[in-house]
Design an enzyme around this catalytic site. Structure first.
Site, PDB file in Angstrom:
ATOM      1  N   SER A  28      -5.338   1.760  -6.540  1.00 42.16           N
ATOM      2  CA  SER A  28      -5.042   2.905  -5.675  1.00 42.16           C
ATOM      3  C   SER A  28      -6.298   3.765  -5.462  1.00 42.16           C
ATOM      4  CB  SER A  28      -3.952   3.777  -6.306  1.00 42.16           C
ATOM      5  OG  SER A  28      -3.805   4.953  -5.544  1.00 42.16           O
ATOM      6  N   SER A  30      -5.986   6.767  -4.271  1.00 46.65           N
ATOM      7  CA  SER A  30      -5.519   8.158  -4.222  1.00 46.65           C
ATOM      8  C   SER A  30      -6.179   9.082  -5.247  1.00 46.65           C
ATOM      9  CB  SER A  30      -3.990   8.206  -4.343  1.00 46.65           C
ATOM     10  OG  SER A  30      -3.416   7.664  -3.172  1.00 46.65           O
ATOM     11  N   THR A  75       3.843   4.905  -4.153  1.00 46.08           N
ATOM     12  CA  THR A  75       3.307   3.784  -3.379  1.00 46.08           C
ATOM     13  C   THR A  75       4.059   2.500  -3.725  1.00 46.08           C
ATOM     14  OG1 THR A  75       1.283   2.710  -2.639  1.00 46.08           O
ATOM     15  CG2 THR A  75       1.374   3.287  -4.972  1.00 46.08           C
ATOM     16  N   LYS A  79       8.487   3.033  -2.894  1.00 52.96           N
ATOM     17  CA  LYS A  79       8.766   4.049  -1.866  1.00 52.96           C
ATOM     18  C   LYS A  79      10.247   4.109  -1.480  1.00 52.96           C
ATOM     19  CE  LYS A  79       4.231   3.943   0.401  1.00 52.96           C
ATOM     20  NZ  LYS A  79       3.524   3.862   1.674  1.00 52.96           N
ATOM     21  N   ASN A 100       7.012   8.874   0.354  1.00 55.80           N
ATOM     22  CA  ASN A 100       5.686   8.680  -0.266  1.00 55.80           C
ATOM     23  C   ASN A 100       5.175   9.949  -0.933  1.00 55.80           C
ATOM     24  OD1 ASN A 100       4.798  10.254   1.898  1.00 55.80           O
ATOM     25  ND2 ASN A 100       2.885   9.127   2.068  1.00 55.80           N
ATOM     26  N   ASP A 115       3.425   9.187   5.680  1.00 57.75           N
ATOM     27  CA  ASP A 115       2.715   8.020   6.239  1.00 57.75           C
ATOM     28  C   ASP A 115       2.696   8.073   7.766  1.00 57.75           C
ATOM     29  OD1 ASP A 115       1.895   6.689   3.926  1.00 57.75           O
ATOM     30  OD2 ASP A 115       3.805   5.633   3.717  1.00 57.75           O
ATOM     31  N   ALA A 140       7.456  -5.271  10.684  1.00 61.94           N
ATOM     32  CA  ALA A 140       8.722  -4.541  10.629  1.00 61.94           C
ATOM     33  C   ALA A 140       9.067  -4.142   9.193  1.00 61.94           C
ATOM     34  CB  ALA A 140       9.830  -5.391  11.236  1.00 61.94           C
ATOM     35  N   ALA A 143       5.686   0.285   6.614  1.00 65.21           N
ATOM     36  CA  ALA A 143       4.661   0.928   7.446  1.00 65.21           C
ATOM     37  C   ALA A 143       5.116   0.959   8.899  1.00 65.21           C
ATOM     38  CB  ALA A 143       3.332   0.179   7.313  1.00 65.21           C
ATOM     39  N   GLY A 254      -7.411   1.759   9.570  1.00 61.77           N
ATOM     40  CA  GLY A 254      -6.335   2.522   8.933  1.00 61.77           C
ATOM     41  C   GLY A 254      -6.728   3.430   7.780  1.00 61.77           C
TER      42      GLY A 254
HETATM   43  P1  NAP Z   1       6.108  -4.702   4.007  1.00 61.08           P
HETATM   44  O1  NAP Z   1       7.221  -3.725   3.917  1.00 61.08           O
HETATM   45  O2  NAP Z   1       6.002  -5.810   3.030  1.00 61.08           O
HETATM   46  O3  NAP Z   1       6.149  -5.338   5.505  1.00 61.08           O
HETATM   47  C1  NAP Z   1       5.206  -6.279   5.916  1.00 61.08           C
HETATM   48  C2  NAP Z   1       5.520  -6.744   7.344  1.00 61.08           C
HETATM   49  O4  NAP Z   1       4.495  -7.637   7.732  1.00 61.08           O
HETATM   50  C3  NAP Z   1       6.839  -7.491   7.474  1.00 61.08           C
HETATM   51  O5  NAP Z   1       7.409  -7.214   8.712  1.00 61.08           O
HETATM   52  C4  NAP Z   1       6.410  -8.952   7.398  1.00 61.08           C
HETATM   53  O6  NAP Z   1       7.205  -9.818   8.170  1.00 61.08           O
HETATM   54  C5  NAP Z   1       5.054  -8.909   8.056  1.00 61.08           C
HETATM   55  N1  NAP Z   1       4.198  -9.948   7.500  1.00 61.08           N
HETATM   56  C6  NAP Z   1       3.785 -10.090   6.226  1.00 61.08           C
HETATM   57  N2  NAP Z   1       2.993 -11.168   6.104  1.00 61.08           N
HETATM   58  C7  NAP Z   1       2.939 -11.747   7.333  1.00 61.08           C
HETATM   59  C8  NAP Z   1       2.293 -12.900   7.850  1.00 61.08           C
HETATM   60  N3  NAP Z   1       1.539 -13.673   7.061  1.00 61.08           N
HETATM   61  N4  NAP Z   1       2.432 -13.188   9.151  1.00 61.08           N
HETATM   62  C9  NAP Z   1       3.187 -12.397   9.956  1.00 61.08           C
HETATM   63  N5  NAP Z   1       3.835 -11.304   9.529  1.00 61.08           N
HETATM   64  C10 NAP Z   1       3.697 -10.954   8.230  1.00 61.08           C
HETATM   65  O7  NAP Z   1       4.716  -3.962   3.941  1.00 61.08           O
HETATM   66  P2  NAP Z   1       4.382  -2.463   4.426  1.00 61.08           P
HETATM   67  O8  NAP Z   1       4.631  -1.527   3.309  1.00 61.08           O
HETATM   68  O9  NAP Z   1       5.044  -2.227   5.718  1.00 61.08           O
HETATM   69  O10 NAP Z   1       2.798  -2.548   4.589  1.00 61.08           O
HETATM   70  C11 NAP Z   1       2.205  -3.402   5.560  1.00 61.08           C
HETATM   71  C12 NAP Z   1       0.724  -3.128   5.624  1.00 61.08           C
HETATM   72  O11 NAP Z   1       0.508  -1.848   6.176  1.00 61.08           O
HETATM   73  C13 NAP Z   1       0.031  -3.074   4.253  1.00 61.08           C
HETATM   74  O12 NAP Z   1      -0.412  -4.336   3.895  1.00 61.08           O
HETATM   75  C14 NAP Z   1      -1.091  -2.112   4.462  1.00 61.08           C
HETATM   76  O13 NAP Z   1      -2.261  -2.838   4.820  1.00 61.08           O
HETATM   77  C15 NAP Z   1      -0.649  -1.282   5.636  1.00 61.08           C
HETATM   78  N6  NAP Z   1      -0.391   0.101   5.241  1.00 61.08           N
HETATM   79  C16 NAP Z   1      -1.404   0.980   5.434  1.00 61.08           C
HETATM   80  C17 NAP Z   1      -1.210   2.309   5.120  1.00 61.08           C
HETATM   81  C18 NAP Z   1      -2.344   3.275   5.340  1.00 61.08           C
HETATM   82  O14 NAP Z   1      -2.274   4.404   4.849  1.00 61.08           O
HETATM   83  N7  NAP Z   1      -3.358   2.890   6.097  1.00 61.08           N
HETATM   84  C19 NAP Z   1       0.012   2.757   4.592  1.00 61.08           C
HETATM   85  C20 NAP Z   1       1.026   1.813   4.412  1.00 61.08           C
HETATM   86  C21 NAP Z   1       0.813   0.484   4.728  1.00 61.08           C
HETATM   87  P3  NAP Z   1       8.699 -10.260   7.715  1.00 61.08           P
HETATM   88  O15 NAP Z   1       9.577  -9.106   8.091  1.00 61.08           O
HETATM   89  O16 NAP Z   1       8.944 -11.470   8.530  1.00 61.08           O
HETATM   90  O17 NAP Z   1       8.631 -10.508   6.241  1.00 61.08           O
END
Ligand code: NAP
Length: 288
Positions: A28, A30, A75, A79, A100, A115, A140, A143, A254
């Site tokens: 992290s 943070s 995190t 969450k 968060n 977020d 989906a 995030a 990001g």
């Molecule tokens: P999550 O709840 O696990 O969701 C991930 C999403 O990505 C799901 O819809 C998943 O599809 C899709 N996915 C995962 N692997 C894939 C692949 N190989 N090909 C196509 N689609 C894929 O994760 P999250 O919490 O939303 O976080 C997602 C990303 O957002 C993190 O990895 C991070 O990099 C970024 N993030 C950034 C911040 C920031 O402050 N900048 C904050 C939060 C998150 P399915 O629905 O089909 O499983």
């Protein structure tokens, strides 16, 4: 008159406490982002990273109150799970289904989600205003839900959600409609679904370290004139952003979303936004 907390505790042995709760938590950014800013603001507060095993989330959240913490960030992977243990949750955090930020106020555990607002604040700081404009979200998960609510609240005219699992995209679209964007729909993972979008936001982890060659959509799908935002910040420039920039598109990474969500968490804890520039520099240093 407000009393100086540092003068009251010159050795710094009785700080107030903040934490980030996650599992694992070693990577992290943070603590490195918040601690120098807290010190520079003259706040006698320690920000610590705490690894909380999934079966201990309730006990850990109750512990924030028992130990007199000011609050915490939450995190991955907690969450969603923390919602069940809070006394109050903001409407948007409930809509997103994730918290968060926790503030302990008069013994009450109050949850919110910065977020989405953090994403929006960074986007606007970069000069991109989604109001009245069509946008597309890739992914989906949590995030995507936060970004969808932020874009709906900011007045995006149309939202398309593209995901490899279509049913989850439909859930995110429904959340965006509930947040005020009537034209929010799940769309097939295809170039046509991105056509006309003024903003494309990657909310999948695709392209994240160490998978530097991966990208969530082919570059040819990116519509002319769009701004492309990647919520991934490891690396700072993903393949998606590189390819967008090579096509003459605006490409935004990001890290700013992380920084702004942190700066906005200060509002819940201290009633004022954290120092964005200082936190940006500290986060970038920690990332490097
Ligand atoms: P999550 O709840 O696990 O969701 C991930 C999403 O990505 C799901 O819809 C998943 O599809 C899709 N996915 C995962 N692997 C894939 C692949 N190989 N090909 C196509 N689609 C894929 O994760 P999250 O919490 O939303 O976080 C997602 C990303 O957002 C993190 O990895 C991070 O990099 C970024 N993030 C950034 C911040 C920031 O402050 N900048 C904050 C939060 C998150 P399915 O629905 O089909 O499983």
């Amino acid at each position: 008159m407000a009393q100086d907390p540092v003068a009251q505790d010159p050795l710094g042995t009785h700080p107030r406490l903040l934490a980030v709760l996650g599992y694992p938590i070693a990577h992290s950014l943070s603590p490195a982002m918040h601690q120098p800013a807290l010190a520079a603001a003259g706040l006698n507060v320690r920000y610590v990273a705490l690894a909380v095993a999934p079966d201990q989330v309730g006990a850990a959240v109750a512990g924030l109150r028992a130990l007199g913490f000011l609050g915490a960030n939450v995190t991955i992977p907690h969450k969603e799970a923390v919602l069940a243990y809070l006394d109050e949750v903001t409407e948007d955090a409930r809509l997103i289904g994730a918290v968060n930020t926790i503030a302990v106020r008069d013994g009450r555990l109050c949850g919110s989600n910065t977020d989405g607002p953090g994403f929006l604040a960074h986007l606007q700081a970069e000069g991109v205003d989604p109001a009245g404009r069509p946008a597309a979200i890739l992914g989906a998960g949590g995030a995507a839900r936060a970004v969808a609510v932020a874009l709906a609240r900011a007045g995006a005219s149309r939202l398309r959600v593209l995901n490899r699992t279509p049913a989850r995209a439909e859930e995110v679209a429904a959340v965006a409609r509930a947040a005020g964007c009537p034209d929010a729909l799940a769309a097939p993972l295809a170039a046509e679904a991105l056509a006309g979008a003024a903003l494309v936001v990657n909310c999948t982890p695709v392209g994240m370290h160490p998978h530097l060659d991966a990208t969530p959509v082919p570059a040819e799908w990116l519509p002319a004139g769009a701004a492309v935002y990647d919520t991934v910040y490891r690396p700072a420039e993903t393949r998606l952003l590189r390819e967008a920039a090579a096509r003459g598109l605006r490409a935004i990474g990001g890290l700013g979303m992380l920084v702004y969500q942190g700066a906005l968490a200060w509002e819940a804890w201290f009633g004022r936004r954290g120092p964005v520039e200082q936190m940006f520099a500290a986060a970038a240093r920690a990332l490097a």
